[in-house]
Write a protein that holds these residues in place. Structure first.
Motif, mmCIF file in Angstrom:
data_model
loop_
_atom_site.group_PDB
_atom_site.id
_atom_site.type_symbol
_atom_site.label_atom_id
_atom_site.label_comp_id
_atom_site.label_asym_id
_atom_site.label_seq_id
_atom_site.Cartn_x
_atom_site.Cartn_y
_atom_site.Cartn_z
ATOM 1 N N PHE A 93 -30.801 1.824 13.100
ATOM 2 C CA PHE A 93 -30.428 2.685 11.973
ATOM 3 C C PHE A 93 -28.917 2.866 11.950
ATOM 4 N N ASN A 94 -28.343 3.197 13.104
ATOM 5 C CA ASN A 94 -26.896 3.429 13.178
ATOM 6 C C ASN A 94 -26.096 2.152 12.932
ATOM 7 N N ASP A 95 -26.690 0.999 13.238
ATOM 8 C CA ASP A 95 -26.051 -0.287 12.947
ATOM 9 C C ASP A 95 -26.192 -0.668 11.476
ATOM 10 N N GLY A 96 -27.044 0.046 10.739
ATOM 11 C CA GLY A 96 -27.297 -0.289 9.334
ATOM 12 C C GLY A 96 -28.038 -1.602 9.175
ATOM 13 N N ASN A 97 -28.915 -1.915 10.127
ATOM 14 C CA ASN A 97 -29.595 -3.200 10.145
ATOM 15 C C ASN A 97 -31.001 -3.089 9.547
ATOM 16 N N ALA A 98 -31.085 -3.228 8.233
ATOM 17 C CA ALA A 98 -32.369 -3.100 7.533
ATOM 18 C C ALA A 98 -33.356 -4.185 7.946
ATOM 19 N N GLU A 99 -32.859 -5.375 8.202
ATOM 20 C CA GLU A 99 -33.726 -6.502 8.579
ATOM 21 C C GLU A 99 -34.482 -6.206 9.871
ATOM 22 N N LEU A 100 -33.751 -5.833 10.919
ATOM 23 C CA LEU A 100 -34.393 -5.604 12.209
ATOM 24 C C LEU A 100 -35.163 -4.287 12.255
ATOM 25 N N ILE A 101 -34.686 -3.273 11.559
ATOM 26 C CA ILE A 101 -35.421 -2.006 11.562
ATOM 27 C C ILE A 101 -36.777 -2.195 10.874
ATOM 28 N N ALA A 102 -36.816 -3.012 9.823
ATOM 29 C CA ALA A 102 -38.084 -3.261 9.122
ATOM 30 C C ALA A 102 -39.085 -3.966 10.031
ATOM 31 N N GLU A 103 -38.599 -4.776 10.950
ATOM 32 C CA GLU A 103 -39.487 -5.488 11.870
ATOM 33 C C GLU A 103 -40.187 -4.543 12.843
ATOM 34 N N MET A 104 -39.745 -3.323 12.935
ATOM 35 C CA MET A 104 -40.373 -2.342 13.823
ATOM 36 C C MET A 104 -41.635 -1.740 13.206
ATOM 37 N N TYR A 105 -41.867 -2.012 11.918
ATOM 38 C CA TYR A 105 -43.003 -1.448 11.188
ATOM 39 C C TYR A 105 -44.130 -2.467 11.067
ATOM 40 N N SER A 106 -45.373 -1.963 11.026
ATOM 41 C CA SER A 106 -46.511 -2.838 10.741
ATOM 42 C C SER A 106 -46.434 -3.282 9.279
ATOM 43 N N ASP A 107 -47.129 -4.342 8.952
ATOM 44 C CA ASP A 107 -47.072 -4.881 7.589
ATOM 45 C C ASP A 107 -47.472 -3.862 6.531
ATOM 46 N N ASP A 108 -48.406 -2.975 6.854
ATOM 47 C CA ASP A 108 -48.901 -1.996 5.879
ATOM 48 C C ASP A 108 -48.441 -0.568 6.198
ATOM 49 N N ALA A 109 -47.328 -0.452 6.893
ATOM 50 C CA ALA A 109 -46.811 0.864 7.291
ATOM 51 C C ALA A 109 -46.459 1.718 6.070
ATOM 52 N N ILE A 110 -46.422 3.019 6.309
ATOM 53 C CA ILE A 110 -45.996 3.989 5.295
ATOM 54 C C ILE A 110 -44.821 4.772 5.866
ATOM 55 N N HIS B 198 -42.715 8.016 4.745
ATOM 56 C CA HIS B 198 -42.649 9.111 3.785
ATOM 57 C C HIS B 198 -41.587 10.114 4.201
ATOM 58 N N GLN B 199 -40.428 9.986 3.600
ATOM 59 C CA GLN B 199 -39.393 11.005 3.732
ATOM 60 C C GLN B 199 -39.757 12.054 2.685
ATOM 61 N N VAL B 200 -40.086 13.258 3.135
ATOM 62 C CA VAL B 200 -40.739 14.219 2.242
ATOM 63 C C VAL B 200 -39.913 14.575 1.017
ATOM 64 N N ALA B 201 -38.619 14.328 1.066
ATOM 65 C CA ALA B 201 -37.786 14.587 -0.110
ATOM 66 C C ALA B 201 -37.928 13.474 -1.151
ATOM 67 N N ASN B 202 -38.607 12.405 -0.795
ATOM 68 C CA ASN B 202 -38.788 11.240 -1.665
ATOM 69 C C ASN B 202 -40.265 10.863 -1.731
ATOM 70 N N GLU B 203 -40.568 9.911 -2.595
ATOM 71 C CA GLU B 203 -41.924 9.366 -2.659
ATOM 72 C C GLU B 203 -42.181 8.510 -1.421
ATOM 73 N N ALA B 204 -43.419 8.427 -1.007
ATOM 74 C CA ALA B 204 -43.797 7.579 0.124
ATOM 75 C C ALA B 204 -43.563 6.111 -0.234
ATOM 76 N N ILE B 205 -43.111 5.340 0.756
ATOM 77 C CA ILE B 205 -42.883 3.910 0.609
ATOM 78 C C ILE B 205 -43.966 3.202 1.426
ATOM 79 N N GLU B 206 -44.622 2.213 0.835
ATOM 80 C CA GLU B 206 -45.715 1.518 1.515
ATOM 81 C C GLU B 206 -45.392 0.047 1.712
ATOM 82 N N GLY B 207 -45.584 -0.431 2.931
ATOM 83 C CA GLY B 207 -45.410 -1.833 3.260
ATOM 84 C C GLY B 207 -44.050 -2.143 3.854
#
Length: 117
Positions: free
Chosen positions: A14-31, A33-42
């Motif tokens: 997160f601190n490196d701003g690395n969206a590619e590698l941070i996304a790899e930490m999630y399962s394919d169908d992860a959710i 939900h930052q409560v101030a925003n709508e939930a993001i799926e996948g």
């Protein structure tokens, strides 16, 4: 890897701003939900969310505490501008399957001179 270590790695990416590698930490169908925003799926949508957010603001997460409870990891954080928040990560088989974050969106937008929706 313990939940605490996974969250420490997440914060580094997160601190490196690395969206590619941070996304790899999630399962394919992860959710995410930052409560101030709508939930993001996948994983793909989560990566796009991070790409957008990293391009809009210079964000830094400073760990205050990390707690573990079974499948859950809990991150209490602050940033250099004074914003504070917490995140809950449900982790299964080494991947984040659900994340919920609590923080003050209005303060964040003002601190980063972003438009208030």
């Amino acid at each position: 890897m313990k939940n605490k270590e996974l969250i420490q790695n997440w914060v580094k990416l997160f601190n490196d701003g690395n969206a590619e590698l941070i996304a790899e930490m999630y399962s394919d169908d992860a959710i995410n939900h930052q409560v101030a925003n709508e939930a993001i799926e996948g994983k793909t949508a989560i990566k796009q969310m991070f790409e957008k957010e990293f391009s809009e603001a210079d964000m830094t997460c400073i760990i205050e505490n990390i707690f573990e409870d079974g499948q859950w990891g809990i991150l209490e954080w602050k940033d250099p501008l004074g914003l504070r928040g917490c995140g809950f990560f449900q982790i299964k088989e080494g991947k984040i399957v659900f994340q919920r974050g609590y923080w003050d969106k209005l303060s964040f937008l003002k601190m980063h001179n972003l438009p208030i929706e």
